[in-house]
Write a protein that holds these residues in place. Sequence first.
Motif, PDB file in Angstrom:
ATOM      1  N   GLY A 151      82.294 -16.349  54.005  1.00 37.26           N
ATOM      2  CA  GLY A 151      83.089 -15.149  54.184  1.00 37.26           C
ATOM      3  C   GLY A 151      82.953 -14.199  53.023  1.00 37.26           C
ATOM      4  O   GLY A 151      83.047 -12.986  53.176  1.00 37.26           O
ATOM      5  N   ILE A 152      82.707 -14.758  51.813  1.00 33.19           N
ATOM      6  CA  ILE A 152      82.494 -13.971  50.601  1.00 33.19           C
ATOM      7  C   ILE A 152      81.305 -14.565  49.871  1.00 33.19           C
ATOM      8  O   ILE A 152      81.176 -15.782  49.761  1.00 33.19           O
ATOM      9  N   GLY A 153      80.418 -13.723  49.383  1.00 34.61           N
ATOM     10  CA  GLY A 153      79.270 -14.208  48.633  1.00 34.61           C
ATOM     11  C   GLY A 153      78.963 -13.317  47.449  1.00 34.61           C
ATOM     12  O   GLY A 153      78.980 -12.088  47.557  1.00 34.61           O
ATOM     13  N   LEU A 154      78.695 -13.926  46.301  1.00 30.97           N
ATOM     14  CA  LEU A 154      78.277 -13.220  45.092  1.00 30.97           C
ATOM     15  C   LEU A 154      77.048 -13.935  44.552  1.00 30.97           C
ATOM     16  O   LEU A 154      77.034 -15.168  44.470  1.00 30.97           O
ATOM     17  N   SER A 155      76.018 -13.187  44.185  1.00 33.85           N
ATOM     18  CA  SER A 155      74.820 -13.852  43.675  1.00 33.85           C
ATOM     19  C   SER A 155      74.118 -13.000  42.633  1.00 33.85           C
ATOM     20  O   SER A 155      74.226 -11.771  42.614  1.00 33.85           O
ATOM     21  N   TYR A 156      73.381 -13.708  41.768  1.00 29.95           N
ATOM     22  CA  TYR A 156      72.536 -13.085  40.755  1.00 29.95           C
ATOM     23  C   TYR A 156      71.177 -13.768  40.794  1.00 29.95           C
ATOM     24  O   TYR A 156      71.099 -15.006  40.810  1.00 29.95           O
ATOM     25  N   GLU A 157      70.100 -12.977  40.831  1.00 31.01           N
ATOM     26  CA  GLU A 157      68.756 -13.510  40.897  1.00 31.01           C
ATOM     27  C   GLU A 157      67.899 -12.843  39.837  1.00 31.01           C
ATOM     28  O   GLU A 157      67.992 -11.630  39.622  1.00 31.01           O
ATOM     29  N   VAL A 158      67.072 -13.632  39.150  1.00 30.89           N
ATOM     30  CA  VAL A 158      66.166 -13.086  38.155  1.00 30.89           C
ATOM     31  C   VAL A 158      64.735 -13.411  38.566  1.00 30.89           C
ATOM     32  O   VAL A 158      64.430 -14.536  38.987  1.00 30.89           O
ATOM     33  N   LEU A 159      63.858 -12.403  38.478  1.00 31.06           N
ATOM     34  CA  LEU A 159      62.454 -12.529  38.842  1.00 31.06           C
ATOM     35  C   LEU A 159      61.600 -12.273  37.603  1.00 31.06           C
ATOM     36  O   LEU A 159      61.478 -11.120  37.167  1.00 31.06           O
ATOM     37  N   PRO A 160      61.010 -13.296  36.998  1.00 26.25           N
ATOM     38  CA  PRO A 160      60.012 -13.050  35.949  1.00 26.25           C
ATOM     39  C   PRO A 160      58.752 -12.485  36.609  1.00 26.25           C
ATOM     40  O   PRO A 160      58.209 -13.079  37.535  1.00 26.25           O
ATOM     41  N   LEU A 161      58.263 -11.315  36.152  1.00 25.74           N
ATOM     42  CA  LEU A 161      57.193 -10.601  36.840  1.00 25.74           C
ATOM     43  C   LEU A 161      56.032 -10.307  35.896  1.00 25.74           C
ATOM     44  O   LEU A 161      56.213 -10.132  34.685  1.00 25.74           O
ATOM     45  N   LYS A 162      54.834 -10.250  36.512  1.00 19.72           N
ATOM     46  CA  LYS A 162      53.629  -9.927  35.759  1.00 19.72           C
ATOM     47  C   LYS A 162      52.710  -9.107  36.634  1.00 19.72           C
ATOM     48  O   LYS A 162      52.524  -9.399  37.818  1.00 19.72           O
ATOM     49  N   LEU A 163      52.095  -8.069  36.053  1.00 17.34           N
ATOM     50  CA  LEU A 163      51.156  -7.247  36.784  1.00 17.34           C
ATOM     51  C   LEU A 163      49.843  -7.998  36.992  1.00 17.34           C
ATOM     52  O   LEU A 163      49.412  -8.784  36.148  1.00 17.34           O
ATOM     53  N   LYS A 164      49.198  -7.745  38.127  1.00 21.11           N
ATOM     54  CA  LYS A 164      47.909  -8.369  38.422  1.00 21.11           C
ATOM     55  C   LYS A 164      46.786  -7.669  37.645  1.00 21.11           C
ATOM     56  O   LYS A 164      46.984  -6.657  36.994  1.00 21.11           O
ATOM     57  N   GLY A 165      45.576  -8.241  37.766  1.00 19.79           N
ATOM     58  CA  GLY A 165      44.393  -7.584  37.223  1.00 19.79           C
ATOM     59  C   GLY A 165      44.157  -7.851  35.754  1.00 19.79           C
ATOM     60  O   GLY A 165      43.550  -7.024  35.070  1.00 19.79           O
ATOM     61  N   GLY A 166      44.621  -8.977  35.237  1.00 19.12           N
ATOM     62  CA  GLY A 166      44.366  -9.308  33.842  1.00 19.12           C
ATOM     63  C   GLY A 166      45.276  -8.624  32.852  1.00 19.12           C
ATOM     64  O   GLY A 166      45.123  -8.799  31.642  1.00 19.12           O
ATOM     65  N   SER A 167      46.219  -7.822  33.331  1.00 16.67           N
ATOM     66  CA  SER A 167      47.145  -7.150  32.422  1.00 16.67           C
ATOM     67  C   SER A 167      48.076  -8.170  31.773  1.00 16.67           C
ATOM     68  O   SER A 167      48.481  -9.150  32.386  1.00 16.67           O
ATOM     69  N   GLU A 168      48.374  -7.935  30.497  1.00 18.14           N
ATOM     70  CA  GLU A 168      49.298  -8.806  29.777  1.00 18.14           C
ATOM     71  C   GLU A 168      50.746  -8.350  29.926  1.00 18.14           C
ATOM     72  O   GLU A 168      51.653  -8.992  29.411  1.00 18.14           O
ATOM     73  N   ALA A 169      50.953  -7.239  30.627  1.00 14.84           N
ATOM     74  CA  ALA A 169      52.308  -6.693  30.758  1.00 14.84           C
ATOM     75  C   ALA A 169      53.184  -7.618  31.592  1.00 14.84           C
ATOM     76  O   ALA A 169      52.828  -8.005  32.699  1.00 14.84           O
ATOM     77  N   THR A 170      54.309  -8.004  31.057  1.00 15.34           N
ATOM     78  CA  THR A 170      55.296  -8.806  31.771  1.00 15.34           C
ATOM     79  C   THR A 170      56.632  -8.084  31.737  1.00 15.34           C
ATOM     80  O   THR A 170      56.948  -7.372  30.772  1.00 15.34           O
ATOM     81  N   PHE A 171      57.400  -8.241  32.772  1.00 12.09           N
ATOM     82  CA  PHE A 171      58.718  -7.626  32.837  1.00 12.09           C
ATOM     83  C   PHE A 171      59.590  -8.483  33.743  1.00 12.09           C
ATOM     84  O   PHE A 171      59.241  -9.614  34.056  1.00 12.09           O
ATOM     85  N   ARG A 172      60.708  -7.969  34.165  1.00 14.92           N
ATOM     86  CA  ARG A 172      61.626  -8.784  34.975  1.00 14.92           C
ATOM     87  C   ARG A 172      62.402  -7.905  35.936  1.00 14.92           C
ATOM     88  O   ARG A 172      62.587  -6.704  35.715  1.00 14.92           O
ATOM     89  N   GLY A 173      62.844  -8.550  37.016  1.00 16.58           N
ATOM     90  CA  GLY A 173      63.747  -7.919  37.953  1.00 16.58           C
ATOM     91  C   GLY A 173      65.058  -8.684  37.981  1.00 16.58           C
ATOM     92  O   GLY A 173      65.059  -9.924  37.946  1.00 16.58           O
ATOM     93  N   ASP A 174      66.150  -7.969  38.005  1.00 15.45           N
ATOM     94  CA  ASP A 174      67.484  -8.573  38.112  1.00 15.45           C
ATOM     95  C   ASP A 174      68.126  -8.044  39.386  1.00 15.45           C
ATOM     96  O   ASP A 174      68.200  -6.825  39.587  1.00 15.45           O
ATOM     97  N   ILE A 175      68.594  -8.946  40.230  1.00 17.65           N
ATOM     98  CA  ILE A 175      69.147  -8.574  41.530  1.00 17.65           C
ATOM     99  C   ILE A 175      70.578  -9.092  41.641  1.00 17.65           C
ATOM    100  O   ILE A 175      70.829 -10.297  41.490  1.00 17.65           O
ATOM    101  N   PHE A 176      71.498  -8.178  41.901  1.00 16.33           N
ATOM    102  CA  PHE A 176      72.912  -8.521  42.069  1.00 16.33           C
ATOM    103  C   PHE A 176      73.300  -8.220  43.521  1.00 16.33           C
ATOM    104  O   PHE A 176      73.013  -7.130  44.027  1.00 16.33           O
ATOM    105  N   ARG A 177      73.948  -9.172  44.166  1.00 15.37           N
ATOM    106  CA  ARG A 177      74.379  -8.968  45.555  1.00 15.37           C
ATOM    107  C   ARG A 177      75.829  -9.424  45.725  1.00 15.37           C
ATOM    108  O   ARG A 177      76.272 -10.388  45.098  1.00 15.37           O
ATOM    109  N   ALA A 178      76.532  -8.718  46.610  1.00 13.39           N
ATOM    110  CA  ALA A 178      77.900  -9.097  46.984  1.00 13.39           C
ATOM    111  C   ALA A 178      78.090  -8.782  48.459  1.00 13.39           C
ATOM    112  O   ALA A 178      77.581  -7.772  48.962  1.00 13.39           O
ATOM    113  N   ASN A 179      78.788  -9.642  49.169  1.00 17.85           N
ATOM    114  CA  ASN A 179      79.073  -9.369  50.576  1.00 17.85           C
ATOM    115  C   ASN A 179      80.391  -9.998  50.978  1.00 17.85           C
ATOM    116  O   ASN A 179      80.863 -10.971  50.374  1.00 17.85           O
TER     117      ASN A 179
END
Length: 306
Positions: A33-61
């Motif tokens: 009936g009620i939901g709260l969540s937090y999700e973290v995505l460790p991310l990296k670009l393709k193609g040999g790039s060393e760039a890394t970053f992250r996504g943070d996702i917050f949801r409520a229903n």
Amino acid sequence: MHSPLPARLLPALLLSACLFTPNLSRAQGYAEGIGLSYEVLPLKLKGGSEATFRGDIFRANIIVPLAVAADTSHAVLAGLNLEIVRFSGSRPGFEVNNVYGITPVLGYRQRVSPRTELTAIALPSLNSDLREVRGADVTWGGVLRAAYRSSARRAYRLTVGYRQQFYGPQYVLLLGLDWRLGERWRLFGDLPTTFTASYAATPRVNVGFNLNGINTAYRLLNNDQYFQYQQGHYGLFAETYLSAHWALRATAAYAVTRRLEVYAKDDQWPATIDYIGLGKAPTPLSSPIEKGLAFRLALSYRVPAP
């Protein structure tokens, strides 16, 4: 004319509301009936790039019955889904920062026989970066769901529907199952987007495997481009009941499908079924992202299914 809802009937109606509402909870051994969540995505670009970053996702229903017949044979349902997706870190070629999703839920549930219920749900959505809100940011859709309980241990569901998406028309076709195998195992989900195999390790602790698929999109201010977020996560979870109704779940998953891409306004899929694209894929404008891990923590208020 509707009678006031007795307090003892609220859990039953909350269960009915949630079991038949997409994106809040699906065919399963309980209703949220009620939901709260937090999700973290460790991310990296393709193609040999060393760039890394992250996504943070917050949801409520949340979803509640607004008007209910005295015998609970039918009810009007109302709810709300909220979502925030944030990206941080170095990500050359991927210029998305924050996007938001707001989805009011309005539906009607009708029990047509002791074993069968039908539900209709309207799903308007505001999905955008909210930098300049326009009518074009709002999409429309809805689903119809039929549920049939064949026995005390098994139930089936069929969900069909349609949603406007910035990447093109999305058709919904879900086959649901809720199957209790003995005292410890339970299988439930709406394939192909969700599936869970849950094992009751103790009366308060469950562990298991789950599949979670998502395919949505958000309008961006920059040239009316859109950002598509598509995932297919296979994960392992452990959860514990903090009380009779509140549960806390931790999930570690791997993305076998991951699309975090920006597209031009008119470059769309001819059609999709759930999160499966049909026809020629659009061409992304952003740098591609590697598949990888995802971690999620969720707190929910649950009503056990019969």
